[in-house]
Design an enzyme around this catalytic site. Structure first.
Site, PDB file in Angstrom:
ATOM      1  N   THR A 151       6.938  -6.045 -48.731  1.00  0.00           N
ATOM      2  CA  THR A 151       6.716  -7.369 -48.148  1.00  0.00           C
ATOM      3  C   THR A 151       5.338  -7.902 -48.526  1.00  0.00           C
ATOM      4  O   THR A 151       5.187  -9.050 -48.960  1.00  0.00           O
ATOM      5  CB  THR A 151       6.851  -7.282 -46.606  1.00  0.00           C
ATOM      6  N   HIS A 155       9.161   3.370 -49.545  1.00  0.00           N
ATOM      7  CA  HIS A 155      10.160   4.035 -48.685  1.00  0.00           C
ATOM      8  C   HIS A 155      11.593   3.938 -49.194  1.00  0.00           C
ATOM      9  O   HIS A 155      12.494   4.520 -48.599  1.00  0.00           O
ATOM     10  CB  HIS A 155      10.039   3.564 -47.228  1.00  0.00           C
ATOM     11  N   CYS A 196      16.822  -3.806 -42.925  1.00  0.00           N
ATOM     12  CA  CYS A 196      15.399  -3.535 -43.067  1.00  0.00           C
ATOM     13  C   CYS A 196      14.553  -4.737 -42.685  1.00  0.00           C
ATOM     14  O   CYS A 196      13.382  -4.611 -42.407  1.00  0.00           O
ATOM     15  CB  CYS A 196      15.072  -3.083 -44.477  1.00  0.00           C
TER      16      CYS A 196
END
Ligand code: PLP
Length: 358
Positions: free
Chosen positions: A72, A184, A303
């Site tokens: 992000t 991740h 997510c």
């Protein structure tokens, strides 16, 4: 207790053993890489070794990597830190892109979720822009023609940002000016990521502070997270993807035989993702029943939302709201076995038959 089967790898992947060890090892030390004492210099050395190792794993140069707190932030850095007069984004981008560039012009996709290149070409006639396009969609796995887009945008003096969060470690890194990657999804920890900035001279810091990352991202580096990221990238292999492709093909055949449909079926897609629709049964209800039966999966973008809601991706592909609300995402990874997907397919088909009979 029911044996749980995890089929939500696009949301996050289990951390690799090597990453856990690297984080533990780094957590036993505590120097700040910006400190000038011996411990600080040693931390700085480990930071730079992690950078080199990630650059080697992704076939890029250490000097092009800017560490961030994840995908992000890497996307926001490129979207808000480049000085382009206009931003163009596809309608199926992750909310990390759409929310970071609220004034962007939205480009349509076709019914398979692929960017309409004509619309991009028309938009580029108005002048250079930063164009953000994801490599693969997190909900459907549909791959975008990123290299074609890079060529088109470069030809008119623009810049490209590719969100490679779902393809990093599965496919060659695109040749875009900026590429966002998250730890991740490849077996590293959440809270670490990077922007590959091949045009760092076009970038200004968004998160300002202590001048870290060559002044492009202020804030003490998350060295344990970065060490875990590097260890995960070193341990990564792509061999499991061939088996994943076969499993997902069998799953999709079973879904279609039971009256279901596959979203984006005609497009090229990532091997580990199937978005499947059970006509007449809401995704929320499918997820609840399947969760109780031992399967962890999501509808849409878990997510980013953490909720079961309408998908802007499916809407952009022209699906009406009721149909879009009947699709769930099955995403697998390197620890998934044939039997996991077979058992899921049986459970899904059983549910479809029960609901049809009801
Ligand atoms: N882009 C895509 C395509 C994603 O699937 C995600 C989901 O996690 C992100 C960006 C955000 O990455 P992060 O969770 O590292 O902030």
């Amino acid at each position: 207790m029911t044996m749980r089967i995890y089929l939500d790898w696009n949301a996050t992947a289990p951390m690799r053993g090597a990453a856990v060890e690297a984080i533990a090892e780094e957590s036993r030390r505590w120097a700040n890489p910006s400190s000038v004492h011996g411990e600080g210099r040693s931390a700085k050395g480990r930071l730079e070794r992690a950078r080199e190792s990630l650059a080697a794993a992704f076939g890029t140069m250490p000097s092009q990597l800017i560490f961030t707190s994840g995908g992000t932030e890497a996307l926001a850095l490129a979207l808000q830190g480049t000085m382009m007069p206009r931003i163009l984004v596809s309608a199926v981008e992750h909310s990390a892109v759409l929310e970071a560039a609220p004034g962007a012009q939205i480009l349509p996709v076709d019914s398979d979720g692929r960017l309409c290149l004509n619309a991009l070409q028309d938009a580029l006639k108005e002048g250079p822009a930063l164009v953000a396009l994801m490599h693969a969609n997190n909900e459907t796995g549909v791959l975008q023609p990123v290299e074609e887009v890079v060529d088109l945008v470069r030809a008119c003096g623009g810049l490209t940002l590719v969100d490679a969060v779902q393809t990093a470690g599965k496919m060659r890194l695109p040749s875009a000016d900026f590429v966002a990657i998250s730890a991740h999804k490849i077996g590293g920890p959440p809270g670490a990521g990077m922007l590959v900035a091949r045009c760092a001279d076009q970038l200004e810091a968004v998160q300002k502070g202590g001048g870290q990352e060559r002044g492009l991202r202020g804030g003490t580096e998350n060295l344990p997270g970065i060490a875990g990221f590097a260890a995960a990238a070193e341990a990564y292999d792509m061999e499991w993807l061939a088996a994943a492709a076969k499993r997902h093909r069998r799953l999709e055949d079973a879904v279609k035989a039971a009256g279901g449909t596959i979203v984006g079926e005609r497009a090229q897609r990532l091997q580990n993702v199937s978005m499947i629709r059970m006509p007449g049964v809401s995704a929320a209800s499918q997820l609840m029943v399947l969760d109780l039966a031992g399967f962890a999966l999501s509808s849409g973008s878990a997510c980013s939302s953490g909720k079961v809601g309408a998908s802007h991706v499916l809407a952009a592909m022209g699906m009406d709201a009721p149909a879009a609300g009947e699709a769930v995402r099955v995403s697998s990874g390197w620890l998934t076995e044939d039997e996991d997907v077979e058992r899921f397919a049986e459970a899904w088909v059983r549910l479809a038959e029960q609901r049809r009979a009801a």
